[in-house]
Scaffold this motif. Sequence first.
Motif, mmCIF file in Angstrom:
data_model
loop_
_atom_site.group_PDB
_atom_site.id
_atom_site.type_symbol
_atom_site.label_atom_id
_atom_site.label_comp_id
_atom_site.label_asym_id
_atom_site.label_seq_id
_atom_site.Cartn_x
_atom_site.Cartn_y
_atom_site.Cartn_z
ATOM 1 N N ALA A 114 38.441 -25.822 -46.747
ATOM 2 C CA ALA A 114 38.403 -26.709 -45.198
ATOM 3 C C ALA A 114 37.952 -25.743 -44.284
ATOM 4 C CB ALA A 114 39.942 -27.048 -45.191
ATOM 5 N N LYS A 115 38.285 -24.468 -44.484
ATOM 6 C CA LYS A 115 38.053 -23.433 -43.124
ATOM 7 C C LYS A 115 37.759 -22.204 -43.827
ATOM 8 C CE LYS A 115 39.098 -26.232 -39.547
ATOM 9 N NZ LYS A 115 38.218 -26.441 -38.649
ATOM 10 N N ALA A 116 37.094 -21.530 -43.229
ATOM 11 C CA ALA A 116 36.492 -20.265 -43.401
ATOM 12 C C ALA A 116 36.378 -19.176 -42.422
ATOM 13 C CB ALA A 116 35.054 -20.279 -44.421
ATOM 14 N N GLU A 117 36.377 -17.989 -42.575
ATOM 15 C CA GLU A 117 36.342 -16.995 -41.678
ATOM 16 C C GLU A 117 35.904 -15.680 -42.425
ATOM 17 O OE1 GLU A 117 40.066 -15.920 -40.032
ATOM 18 O OE2 GLU A 117 41.171 -15.154 -41.952
ATOM 19 N N PHE A 118 35.178 -14.673 -41.775
ATOM 20 C CA PHE A 118 34.268 -13.612 -42.234
ATOM 21 C C PHE A 118 34.851 -12.468 -41.863
ATOM 22 C CE2 PHE A 118 31.893 -17.718 -42.185
ATOM 23 C CZ PHE A 118 31.189 -17.568 -43.486
ATOM 24 N N GLU A 119 34.894 -11.538 -42.336
ATOM 25 C CA GLU A 119 35.290 -10.257 -42.177
ATOM 26 C C GLU A 119 33.880 -9.141 -42.422
ATOM 27 O OE1 GLU A 119 39.906 -9.915 -43.704
ATOM 28 O OE2 GLU A 119 38.601 -8.794 -44.834
ATOM 29 N N LEU A 120 33.580 -8.501 -41.311
ATOM 30 C CA LEU A 120 32.575 -7.753 -41.453
ATOM 31 C C LEU A 120 33.279 -6.075 -41.513
ATOM 32 C CD1 LEU A 120 29.536 -7.077 -41.376
ATOM 33 C CD2 LEU A 120 29.496 -6.744 -38.862
ATOM 34 N N TRP A 121 32.623 -5.453 -42.423
ATOM 35 C CA TRP A 121 33.264 -4.206 -42.737
ATOM 36 C C TRP A 121 32.128 -3.085 -42.991
ATOM 37 C CZ3 TRP A 121 38.388 -2.531 -44.159
ATOM 38 C CH2 TRP A 121 39.296 -3.695 -44.425
ATOM 39 N N LYS A 122 32.270 -1.908 -42.267
ATOM 40 C CA LYS A 122 31.335 -0.891 -42.467
ATOM 41 C C LYS A 122 31.817 -0.125 -43.571
ATOM 42 C CE LYS A 122 28.516 2.491 -39.970
ATOM 43 N NZ LYS A 122 28.294 3.337 -38.640
ATOM 44 N N GLN A 123 30.859 0.124 -44.276
ATOM 45 C CA GLN A 123 31.244 1.033 -45.368
ATOM 46 C C GLN A 123 31.068 2.259 -45.245
ATOM 47 O OE1 GLN A 123 29.753 -0.530 -49.387
ATOM 48 N NE2 GLN A 123 28.830 1.775 -49.628
ATOM 49 N N SER A 124 31.970 3.118 -45.736
ATOM 50 C CA SER A 124 31.880 4.623 -45.776
ATOM 51 C C SER A 124 31.333 5.263 -46.810
ATOM 52 C CB SER A 124 33.322 5.318 -45.608
ATOM 53 O OG SER A 124 33.970 4.915 -46.771
ATOM 54 N N ASN A 125 31.121 6.592 -46.694
ATOM 55 C CA ASN A 125 30.407 7.211 -47.537
ATOM 56 C C ASN A 125 31.296 7.726 -48.956
ATOM 57 O OD1 ASN A 125 28.057 7.342 -46.187
ATOM 58 N ND2 ASN A 125 28.754 9.223 -45.255
ATOM 59 N N GLY A 126 32.631 7.342 -48.725
ATOM 60 C CA GLY A 126 33.483 7.613 -49.716
ATOM 61 C C GLY A 126 34.063 6.470 -50.574
ATOM 62 N N ASP A 127 35.089 6.390 -50.817
ATOM 63 C CA ASP A 127 35.917 5.079 -51.601
ATOM 64 C C ASP A 127 36.125 4.035 -50.466
ATOM 65 O OD1 ASP A 127 38.073 6.153 -50.476
ATOM 66 O OD2 ASP A 127 38.926 6.698 -52.399
ATOM 67 N N GLN A 128 36.653 2.905 -50.984
ATOM 68 C CA GLN A 128 36.788 1.809 -50.240
ATOM 69 C C GLN A 128 37.892 2.160 -49.106
ATOM 70 O OE1 GLN A 128 37.785 -1.614 -52.480
ATOM 71 N NE2 GLN A 128 38.070 -2.670 -50.491
ATOM 72 N N SER A 129 38.721 3.189 -49.511
ATOM 73 C CA SER A 129 39.568 3.338 -48.576
ATOM 74 C C SER A 129 39.422 3.837 -47.241
ATOM 75 C CB SER A 129 40.647 4.511 -49.214
ATOM 76 O OG SER A 129 40.039 5.826 -49.196
ATOM 77 N N GLY A 130 38.009 4.346 -47.186
ATOM 78 C CA GLY A 130 37.355 4.954 -45.957
ATOM 79 C C GLY A 130 36.638 3.920 -45.101
ATOM 80 N N ASP A 131 36.610 2.716 -45.836
ATOM 81 C CA ASP A 131 35.914 1.668 -44.981
ATOM 82 C C ASP A 131 36.734 1.114 -43.829
ATOM 83 O OD1 ASP A 131 34.068 1.927 -47.167
ATOM 84 O OD2 ASP A 131 34.663 -0.159 -48.107
ATOM 85 N N VAL A 132 35.615 0.413 -42.703
ATOM 86 C CA VAL A 132 36.089 0.292 -41.629
ATOM 87 C C VAL A 132 35.886 -1.084 -41.126
ATOM 88 C CG1 VAL A 132 36.094 0.732 -38.973
ATOM 89 C CG2 VAL A 132 36.154 2.689 -40.497
#
Length: 989
Positions: free
Chosen positions: A877-895
């Motif tokens: 029914a509905k959708a929303e989007f998240e935009l993440w900036k990927q860090s150089n390391g693992d996913q834990s550093g993504d913003v």
Amino acid sequence: MGRNNNSTRGSTIRHVVRTIAAGVAAAATLAAGMLVAGTADAADMRDPFERSIQNGNPGLWANMGTITFSNGHKYEDMEQSLGVVDKVNGKNVYCIQADTLYTGTAGTWGEWTDAKTKPDAQRLAWLTDKYNGNTDDLTQAAIAGLIHQKLDPMGEEYLKGIERLGWKDGTSWDTYTKKMNELWNEAVANTPSNLDMRYQYTIGQRKGTIDVGIQNGNGGFLSGITYTATLKGPAVFDQTGKNTISGTTTNSAQHVAWTATGNGKVMPVFNYKVPKAAKLSSPNQNLMAATDPETVSKNIQFEVLNNFKPTIESNQTDHRIEYGHAPEDDLTWHVDPSGGDWIEGATIKSTGTLYYFAKKPVEGQTTVKDGVKAATATVTGDKDGATNHVDAASITMDPDFVKTHPGARASSLPDTGWYTWVWQITPDMQDANMKQYLSTDYDWSDNVLEAESTQHVRNMQPTIKSSVSDAYKNDQSTVTGADGTERPSVQIGSAQASDKTDVVYLEKGSVIRDKVTLGVTDVNGDGKVDTQDWLHTKDGQGEGRETEANQITLTVNGAIYGGMTREQAEQAQKDTAAGKTVELPKQAVKLATTTFTTNKAGDYLLSSRKGEKPAGVWKAENGIDLTNPPSGYATFVYDIANRDQDTKNQTGIEPSRDYPFAKDVHEAPFTADETVMFRLTPKLDSTVSSKEVKAGETTVDKLVVAKTNEKDVWPTYPETNVTEGETPKGTPLSLDFHGVLYKVSDDPSAAIEETDTVPENAVKVHETDIKDVTKFGTYTTDSFTLTESGTYAWHWVMTPSLTGDQNHNPLAALAWRQLTHGKVQHAFGLASEIVRVRKPETPKCEVSTKSQGEVTFENGKADLHDELLLKNCSDAAKAEFELWKQSNGDQSGDVLITVTGKVDAKDGIHSPTVTVHETGTYYWREKVYDQTGKLISYGDARKPNETVLVKEKGLASTGVGTPMLLWAGVLAGAGIALALAGSRKRIRL
């Protein structure tokens, strides 16, 4: 007549005769006791008699007259006198020569020698002696007349002359002769005439009597006469204990008892006194007078034997003995009265022989020839009433008997039967100095008497017979069948069954019972079974102590073997009935054992249920559950074995091969009325082919008909239409099973609890049957399609036909007797029987995005957006989007850069545009919500198709093209670290 006391004249009786003519005076006859006087010269001639008369001697005078004798002598015209003429030594003297003239007393006195007249002379001597002092004229005249009559040849003529003349004093002749007769009768009656002497044996030739009597002339016995007797030889008088005796006669015969003191001839000599007459032999007239009595002797002779007849009274101490006890005997010595008393000093031996008889001896019929000599014993007796006790110590076994019965002893007799003592007494058994006391032909034996018979019981022989049908005849237990009908749990086999077997059919779980009848055989052969046929304890051995209370206690062991087929049982029953030895087949399983003890015959219940208070409780063998024994045929077996008996403590004797029982008792398998059949009660289980299926798919169930006991036997019954003479083969019992598939819940995940019954909410959706099952195994149903989702369960029930009266159809009866009459099913809700059916799967909502790929960073910014791609997402029914900036390391550093607002979820719709102010690698994550706001999809991070590379314009001059930068971002999203400049900070747009 007178008494002349002048000693110079002698004591003679004179007749004086004066004749008429002087020439005949010298020839005158002197008549004894008579005085003759004439008218002439009377004074001279009468002088002697006148002196006699003057001396006072009594007598009678006759009138004067003449008496003429036949020999020519006579007295003329003379007076005659009869009476006592004188005394000689105080004894009256009488004339005895009537025809001779008495002229003086010259002559010689001597014994009366005339044998012919001696008896009368003795009687007259007795008479004159008795009346010696009597002075009665008539009496003395009568005595004088009797003397002339009996002893004088001319006496009768003389008395007739006196009768003619008559008595001067007027006494009548009748009076005179009466007196004579009275006196003579008296003399005859009282004068001993004879000694009657006889002997007789009263006890053999050892005792007897001498019968003596002194008789008168009439043959009558005289009393008052003294006698003496002497025994010459080996005997003594009982009265004196000596060989002499004296006594006085009575008016009957005397019985003088004697006893022999040895063997030989005995002469009894009896002496007694008899009157004695003396006779004066004179030249003129002879005279007679009584003198002292003379002694008379008489003897007889007979043989004597100094022996007696000893006997023995035997009464065996115990008329029933058991092994370990000797046939003792109690003896009492007696004498046969016909042989006299026991001889003092005699010690007699007797030998007893013990005979064995297989059957009870019958007194008067059984002889020693019917028996077997087993032993002997010797006893001695020294008096009447002496006793002996014969026991084991005094018994000597016969060598021949021991030879045929090795090891036989007095207390270990080998056979059950009757042992009888027979006692014998013979001279040969006696010591040399004792043989004299028995006659040479004495052979006494008591022969075979019941009083001397002992029943010897070496062992007893118990018997056992059991009846399983009796044990169950009152059983009221029932079982409910598949059709809801209650039927008996126990069925006693009918003779109408086709196999004619003797069987009791039981449901598994039934109480196991049997009833045994314990007895003993008639050991003593008296036609009845009682305590005499048992062995007894130590306290119960001995005369009168053998009672039921003292019977030994027997140990009986029982076992039940099962797991056998009908064919095996049927054949075993037939073989047993035919007397064949039957062995249990190898497959037989020992199910249970029991032991009970008893000392009485009777019926005993053996049961697996203690509450029934049985004599013995059936106890399961290791690994056996008596509530679930193997289906198939089972048989009871019983043993009463010697080795199991506690006789050592009870009788003092160890058990052996033939003690206490002649032989072990073994009731063979499959004896009549000893077979039970545990009905087949199969265990049901099933397994579905798939525990979970989709609606529209098929299911298959597999029914498992299993053993409830690993040793269960599938029942059979004889095939039909068999050629005559052939043995019908066993046909397996054919069973049918009915399966039902129930729907329990619409929820495929619903839980089902196991129950014994089908739940009321269960809905029958499918039924099927598996028929003709003839063995244990797994049977598969046909497939069935399930179209609705939900939870389903299979349920199986065995469906035999048990209706009707099977006894009208023996084959059917036999078949169904072997099958449980209870309901056979498995529990409802078994895990292996549950099928879960789910709906067809709806295509999964597939959510993804399509990024811009590369965006040039110009003027310090770049505009980014994402395209939503939906597949099978009808609920989105509905959708929303998240935009993440990927860090150089693992996913834990993504913003996280930003979250856009919700837009309608449609395939191909773009997210709101987001402007970024830094170069780098970015990625989108989409969230899709259904109409309820429920998150139904959340995109993964760092997916290559959702990654955007923002770069400076002209960056390719660095030698690294745009594609390389893009893959660098992808690799970073995959967790591969690339050294990219930047910092971990949230970018706010």
